[in-house]
Design a protein around this motif. Structure first.
Motif, PDB file in Angstrom:
ATOM      1  N   PHE A 369     -22.164  90.622  -6.292  1.00 49.56           N
ATOM      2  CA  PHE A 369     -22.073  90.627  -4.824  1.00 49.56           C
ATOM      3  C   PHE A 369     -23.456  90.736  -4.182  1.00 49.56           C
ATOM      4  O   PHE A 369     -23.621  91.300  -3.097  1.00 49.56           O
ATOM      5  CB  PHE A 369     -21.190  91.785  -4.324  1.00 49.56           C
ATOM      6  N   ARG A 370     -24.457  90.182  -4.851  1.00 49.32           N
ATOM      7  CA  ARG A 370     -25.788  90.162  -4.263  1.00 49.32           C
ATOM      8  C   ARG A 370     -25.908  89.008  -3.269  1.00 49.32           C
ATOM      9  O   ARG A 370     -25.199  88.020  -3.360  1.00 49.32           O
ATOM     10  CB  ARG A 370     -26.855  90.032  -5.354  1.00 49.32           C
ATOM     11  N   CYS A 371     -26.853  89.151  -2.357  1.00 49.98           N
ATOM     12  CA  CYS A 371     -27.069  88.147  -1.323  1.00 49.98           C
ATOM     13  C   CYS A 371     -28.185  87.198  -1.747  1.00 49.98           C
ATOM     14  O   CYS A 371     -29.276  87.642  -2.106  1.00 49.98           O
ATOM     15  CB  CYS A 371     -27.422  88.825  -0.003  1.00 49.98           C
ATOM     16  N   ILE A 372     -27.935  85.913  -1.677  1.00 49.93           N
ATOM     17  CA  ILE A 372     -28.895  84.931  -2.162  1.00 49.93           C
ATOM     18  C   ILE A 372     -30.136  84.852  -1.271  1.00 49.93           C
ATOM     19  O   ILE A 372     -31.177  84.345  -1.686  1.00 49.93           O
ATOM     20  CB  ILE A 372     -28.233  83.543  -2.291  1.00 49.93           C
ATOM     21  N   GLU A 373     -30.056  85.375  -0.051  1.00 52.60           N
ATOM     22  CA  GLU A 373     -31.212  85.345   0.845  1.00 52.60           C
ATOM     23  C   GLU A 373     -32.015  86.637   0.809  1.00 52.60           C
ATOM     24  O   GLU A 373     -33.027  86.753   1.501  1.00 52.60           O
ATOM     25  CB  GLU A 373     -30.738  85.051   2.267  1.00 52.60           C
ATOM     26  N   ASN A 374     -31.596  87.622   0.022  1.00 58.09           N
ATOM     27  CA  ASN A 374     -32.302  88.889  -0.097  1.00 58.09           C
ATOM     28  C   ASN A 374     -33.389  88.765  -1.171  1.00 58.09           C
ATOM     29  O   ASN A 374     -33.082  88.495  -2.337  1.00 58.09           O
ATOM     30  CB  ASN A 374     -31.312  89.993  -0.474  1.00 58.09           C
ATOM     31  N   PRO A 375     -34.668  88.925  -0.818  1.00 62.84           N
ATOM     32  CA  PRO A 375     -35.761  88.730  -1.786  1.00 62.84           C
ATOM     33  C   PRO A 375     -35.630  89.591  -3.042  1.00 62.84           C
ATOM     34  O   PRO A 375     -35.907  89.119  -4.153  1.00 62.84           O
ATOM     35  CB  PRO A 375     -37.017  89.101  -0.986  1.00 62.84           C
ATOM     36  N   GLU A 376     -35.214  90.853  -2.884  1.00 67.48           N
ATOM     37  CA  GLU A 376     -35.061  91.722  -4.044  1.00 67.48           C
ATOM     38  C   GLU A 376     -33.937  91.242  -4.953  1.00 67.48           C
ATOM     39  O   GLU A 376     -34.058  91.275  -6.185  1.00 67.48           O
ATOM     40  CB  GLU A 376     -34.792  93.165  -3.599  1.00 67.48           C
ATOM     41  N   HIS A 377     -32.851  90.800  -4.351  1.00 68.93           N
ATOM     42  CA  HIS A 377     -31.726  90.303  -5.136  1.00 68.93           C
ATOM     43  C   HIS A 377     -32.106  89.025  -5.889  1.00 68.93           C
ATOM     44  O   HIS A 377     -31.762  88.854  -7.060  1.00 68.93           O
ATOM     45  CB  HIS A 377     -30.530  90.022  -4.225  1.00 68.93           C
ATOM     46  N   ARG A 378     -32.823  88.145  -5.209  1.00 66.66           N
ATOM     47  CA  ARG A 378     -33.260  86.908  -5.841  1.00 66.66           C
ATOM     48  C   ARG A 378     -34.196  87.200  -7.018  1.00 66.66           C
ATOM     49  O   ARG A 378     -34.071  86.597  -8.087  1.00 66.66           O
ATOM     50  CB  ARG A 378     -33.976  86.019  -4.820  1.00 66.66           C
ATOM     51  N   ASN A 386     -34.389  84.374 -16.412  1.00 58.86           N
ATOM     52  CA  ASN A 386     -35.669  83.935 -16.974  1.00 58.86           C
ATOM     53  C   ASN A 386     -36.169  82.641 -16.331  1.00 58.86           C
ATOM     54  O   ASN A 386     -36.599  81.693 -16.992  1.00 58.86           O
ATOM     55  CB  ASN A 386     -35.565  83.755 -18.496  1.00 58.86           C
ATOM     56  N   ILE A 387     -36.083  82.626 -14.988  1.00 54.71           N
ATOM     57  CA  ILE A 387     -36.611  81.500 -14.227  1.00 54.71           C
ATOM     58  C   ILE A 387     -37.566  82.032 -13.167  1.00 54.71           C
ATOM     59  O   ILE A 387     -37.564  83.226 -12.858  1.00 54.71           O
ATOM     60  CB  ILE A 387     -35.493  80.675 -13.548  1.00 54.71           C
ATOM     61  N   ASP A 388     -38.361  81.145 -12.604  1.00 56.44           N
ATOM     62  CA  ASP A 388     -39.239  81.509 -11.490  1.00 56.44           C
ATOM     63  C   ASP A 388     -38.378  81.615 -10.226  1.00 56.44           C
ATOM     64  O   ASP A 388     -37.603  80.707  -9.922  1.00 56.44           O
ATOM     65  CB  ASP A 388     -40.312  80.444 -11.314  1.00 56.44           C
ATOM     66  N   GLU A 389     -38.534  82.710  -9.503  1.00 54.47           N
ATOM     67  CA  GLU A 389     -37.714  82.936  -8.313  1.00 54.47           C
ATOM     68  C   GLU A 389     -37.830  81.785  -7.320  1.00 54.47           C
ATOM     69  O   GLU A 389     -36.851  81.445  -6.645  1.00 54.47           O
ATOM     70  CB  GLU A 389     -38.099  84.260  -7.647  1.00 54.47           C
ATOM     71  N   LYS A 390     -38.978  81.153  -7.232  1.00 54.26           N
ATOM     72  CA  LYS A 390     -39.153  80.058  -6.268  1.00 54.26           C
ATOM     73  C   LYS A 390     -38.299  78.843  -6.645  1.00 54.26           C
ATOM     74  O   LYS A 390     -38.036  77.975  -5.803  1.00 54.26           O
ATOM     75  CB  LYS A 390     -40.622  79.656  -6.164  1.00 54.26           C
ATOM     76  N   ASN A 391     -37.839  78.767  -7.895  1.00 55.28           N
ATOM     77  CA  ASN A 391     -36.983  77.672  -8.321  1.00 55.28           C
ATOM     78  C   ASN A 391     -35.500  77.971  -8.134  1.00 55.28           C
ATOM     79  O   ASN A 391     -34.655  77.116  -8.442  1.00 55.28           O
ATOM     80  CB  ASN A 391     -37.250  77.346  -9.793  1.00 55.28           C
ATOM     81  N   LEU A 392     -35.190  79.162  -7.655  1.00 58.05           N
ATOM     82  CA  LEU A 392     -33.800  79.533  -7.387  1.00 58.05           C
ATOM     83  C   LEU A 392     -33.427  79.012  -5.998  1.00 58.05           C
ATOM     84  O   LEU A 392     -34.021  79.422  -5.001  1.00 58.05           O
ATOM     85  CB  LEU A 392     -33.647  81.055  -7.451  1.00 58.05           C
ATOM     86  N   PRO A 393     -32.469  78.103  -5.903  1.00 61.75           N
ATOM     87  CA  PRO A 393     -32.129  77.527  -4.592  1.00 61.75           C
ATOM     88  C   PRO A 393     -31.646  78.590  -3.615  1.00 61.75           C
ATOM     89  O   PRO A 393     -31.235  79.688  -4.006  1.00 61.75           O
ATOM     90  CB  PRO A 393     -31.006  76.536  -4.918  1.00 61.75           C
ATOM     91  N   GLY A 394     -31.663  78.235  -2.337  1.00 63.73           N
ATOM     92  CA  GLY A 394     -31.216  79.151  -1.295  1.00 63.73           C
ATOM     93  C   GLY A 394     -29.745  78.986  -0.994  1.00 63.73           C
ATOM     94  O   GLY A 394     -28.959  78.503  -1.815  1.00 63.73           O
ATOM     95  N   LYS A 395     -29.384  79.368   0.215  1.00 60.03           N
ATOM     96  CA  LYS A 395     -27.987  79.384   0.646  1.00 60.03           C
ATOM     97  C   LYS A 395     -27.486  77.972   0.908  1.00 60.03           C
ATOM     98  O   LYS A 395     -28.158  77.162   1.538  1.00 60.03           O
ATOM     99  CB  LYS A 395     -27.879  80.235   1.915  1.00 60.03           C
ATOM    100  N   GLY A 396     -26.281  77.696   0.437  1.00 56.26           N
ATOM    101  CA  GLY A 396     -25.637  76.424   0.727  1.00 56.26           C
ATOM    102  C   GLY A 396     -24.681  76.553   1.890  1.00 56.26           C
ATOM    103  O   GLY A 396     -24.938  77.279   2.853  1.00 56.26           O
TER     104      GLY A 396
END
Length: 712
Positions: A369-378, A386-396
């Motif tokens: 139940f984490r929020c995809i737009e929360n920097p700490e959660h991301r 094991n990915i770079d956070e900048k490669n994790l897509p945002g909210k759809g």
């Protein structure tokens, strides 16, 4: 083996063949009743016996759907090979070729139009492991932000309301066993007797112990028959009704001032709002008399304990989130939450509707139940994956909004698993037109569904008897569904399909799972520290128990059925009360469309009917859709009982058979949701969405009805 007997004690049948036993859980509703399926084989003839198994949720009960669930697994039209559409016909192909085609098509779309030209559409019946993996698949293997699921049409309003009010969304704030302790129970927009029938004994026992049960529904149902008081409300006016009840409770000082002061915020704003509410206006809006509203208010306000349950009747509205919040306001102002026999329950619809919305299928959500737009959660999830956070897509966007993106050409490739959007979405004609525009559509299913017919490629998947994994029931109790039956040759599990597609896309290192338990162990870590924390739950603990409630934060955490005993899960530890207006922006009737339509389920079918319509026992008495209409209304529209009618709205039409009944309001008609094609009622329903949670307003739209000679 010697002589054995098959069947019940009253009708023993001699049996001399082989016997296999499969321990499992029902694949349908959110109670997740446990059962044992016994397969008897004698001279190549197979017969089956279903035996209920005792468990804390259903206490050993099974409904007719559960007793016949195995029939669709054995259906002769199960898909057992990948099917590729060639010249408008499906032809069987190998898995190797199917994976090669997916790789080629997805890669071409990504290279030509970008990662977000691909979309993923999931379902609330997937196991927790597969729901988690589907979210990871979209964001890591495909690197798209566009993922959502059919649970958006089910629990979204209740989920949004609970998170905003309590800080956390777990279907029931108490265990089911506390229902019998409630002295007043409000059932708002829920037909438990047909949708979750194995729960009815809890309410019957509560009534036997003196509980006063109030049912709010435009129709008379088996659930309203149990109630002491049935409010036959005008569809879509639930928020206004709650305001009327609240006003009487506040004006007559039936509030719990200590609880309000110590455990809530916002009461003064609500009180100020209620001062402007006029009961005669509420009566006019809802169709419920002031006397009945007062009766509800005094029964609930004076009761020492009380619970409120909501379901789709309240939630599938364009003000569903606020309507649910207003019913929760009733609990908060009277202090009826966080103690025995006091709490809120959102009656989850789908088998894993609760778990399916916790771990990443939703557009705005990450596991736990984490929020995809929360920097700490991301950052946390990126580390787990094991990915770079900048490669994790945002909210759809939400499920129906994805269909809009498809229609507009922003999404040109779509992967669907565990859902049938051509039947389940509102405004289906629009959705169907959009899916036909796709450059590539992959559907994972057991059968050729209405959506599958539009696919370019269909991948065969396993059934509940064959696919092991965890499910989270409506209480928030996580259970392990065993699966020892082997799937047909050529069929793969959903999780295997995702891993194999990820492999051919060059993402194998992120999807090197070998079992559901392997996936679950990563889910545990991914959810750790989140609101829906599963870290302390393991397969071993689930095998040795009858399920564990989340949050379960450590290996020695027993879990807890009752939430909010001391504080809420919000940042300030308090529940948030808000005023809700009586405003009704829903579609209105007119001379052209003079009746209200509401939709729902019936006992013998489930969701879009793809599985239950393949069960001979379930389909025997309900093999076509129908329209419930009051006899006086039918006379006005020249409709006879059993005649075919065409139901029209501003969006489209459906053809169903009429069923005259006094059990519905004269201004309202009802049609179930379980059929497709020209009987699909969602060809009629509105695409308008709740602004907070994006659930469609299935439960009300304006329609006209016309008698016809034969269905088209």
């Amino acid at each position: 083996m010697g002589e054995k007997y098959k069947g019940n004690k009253q009708n023993k049948i001699p049996f001399n063949g082989t016997k296999k036993e499969y321990h499992t859980q029902c694949p349908f509703c959110s109670v997740q009743c446990k059962m044992k399926l016994v397969e008897y084989e004698n001279h190549d003839q197979k017969e089956y016996e279903v035996i209920p198994v005792n468990n804390p949720a259903s206490e050993g009960r099974l409904c007719i759907k559960g007793r016949n669930a195995h029939q669709h697994v054995m259906a002769k039209d199960r898909i057992t090979q990948p099917l590729l559409k060639v010249n408008h016909e499906f032809v069987p192909i190998s898995w190797e070729k199917a994976l090669h085609i997916i790789k080629s098509k997805f890669t071409k779309i990504k290279q030509g139009e970008g990662n977000h030209a691909l979309g993923v559409y999931g379902g609330g019946s997937l196991t927790n492991e597969e729901a988690y993996l589907l979210g990871k698949f979209a964001r890591v293997a495909l690197q798209t932000k566009y993922i959502d699921y059919n649970g958006r049409f089910c629990m979204a309003a209740a989920s949004s309301a609970a998170q905003k009010t309590f800080g956390i969304d777990r279907g029931l704030t108490n265990g089911l066993d506390e229902i019998v302790q409630a002295r007043c129970i409000i059932l708002a927009g829920t037909n438990i007797a047909e949708c979750q029938p194995t729960l009815i004994p809890y309410f019957s026992k509560a009534k036997q112990r003196g509980a006063f049960i109030i049912a709010i529904d435009p129709r008379e149902t088996e659930t309203t028959a149990l109630a002491d008081l049935h409010l036959r409300i005008k569809p879509g006016t639930d928020a206004a009704l709650a305001n009327g009840i609240l006003k009487i409770i506040v004006d007559n000082e039936m509030v719990n001032q200590q609880f309000i002061q110590e455990r809530t915020n916002g009461y003064e704003s609500l009180k100020e709002h209620l001062a402007s509410v006029q009961l005669d206006q509420v009566e006019d809006i809802t169709g419920i008399s002031i006397d009945l509203i007062k009766q509800v208010a005094f029964k609930f306000g004076k009761a020492q304990t009380g619970m409120i349950f909501t379901a789709r009747g309240v939630e599938q509205q364009i003000d569903g989130t606020l309507a649910v919040r207003n019913f929760i306001n009733l609990l908060l102002v009277t202090g009826k939450i966080g103690r025995n026999g006091c709490g809120y329950g959102a009656i989850t619809g789908q088998g894993n509707g609760q778990g399916g919305r916790e771990h990443g299928q939703k557009a705005d959500q990450l596991p736990g139940f984490r929020c995809i737009e929360n920097p700490e959660h991301r950052a946390y999830i990126a580390k787990v994956w094991n990915i770079d956070e900048k490669n994790l897509p945002g909210k759809g966007v939400s499920a129906y909004e994805m269909m809009e993106k498809v229609h507009q050409g922003e999404i040109t490739g779509l992967f669907i698993m565990g859902s049938n959007p051509v039947v389940s979405n509102p405004n289906v004609n629009f959705v169907e037109e959009g899916l036909k525009k796709l450059k590539f559509l992959v559907v994972v299913d057991m059968f050729l569904s209405e959506t599958g017919r539009l696919a370019d490629l269909i991948l065969p998947t396993s059934s509940y008897l064959e696919n092991e994994g965890t499910m989270t029931n409506l209480e928030g109790r996580v259970t392990l569904r065993k699966a020892t039956k082997k799937p047909p040759r050529g069929v793969k599990h959903d999780w295997e399909i995702l891993c194999e597609i990820a492999r051919v896309l060059g993402k194998e290192k992120f999807f090197s799972f070998t079992s559901p338990e392997d996936i679950f162990n990563e889910l545990r870590v991914a959810s750790r520290g989140g609101k829906a924390d599963y870290y302390g739950i393991t397969y071993d603990r689930l095998t040795q128990s009858e399920g564990l409630f989340w949050p379960c934060r450590s290996l020695d955490d027993p879990g807890k059925a009752r939430l909010f005993e001391d504080s809420f899960a919000s940042i300030d530890g308090k529940a948030h009360i808000i005023p809700v207006l009586n405003e009704d922006k829903k579609e209105k009737t007119s001379d052209e469309f003079p009746l209200y339509l509401t939709t729902g389920r019936i006992l013998k079918h489930y969701l879009t009917g793809v599985q239950t319509r393949r069960s001979p026992q379930l389909n025997r008495d309900n093999n076509e859709s129908f329209l419930e209409i009051h006899p006086q209304t039918a006379e006005k529209f020249h409709i006879k009982d059993g005649a075919w009618v065409k139901l029209e709205s501003r969006r489209g039409s459906a053809t169903v058979r009429s069923k005259l009944t006094h059990r519905i309001r004269k201004d309202t008609v009802f049609v179930p949701i379980h059929w497709g094609d020209n009987q699909s009622i969602n060809r009629v329903t509105s695409q308008a969405l709740d602004p907070y949670c994006k659930i469609p307003g299935f439960k009300i739209c304006a329609v006209n009805i016309i008698p016809i000679d034969d269905p088209v």
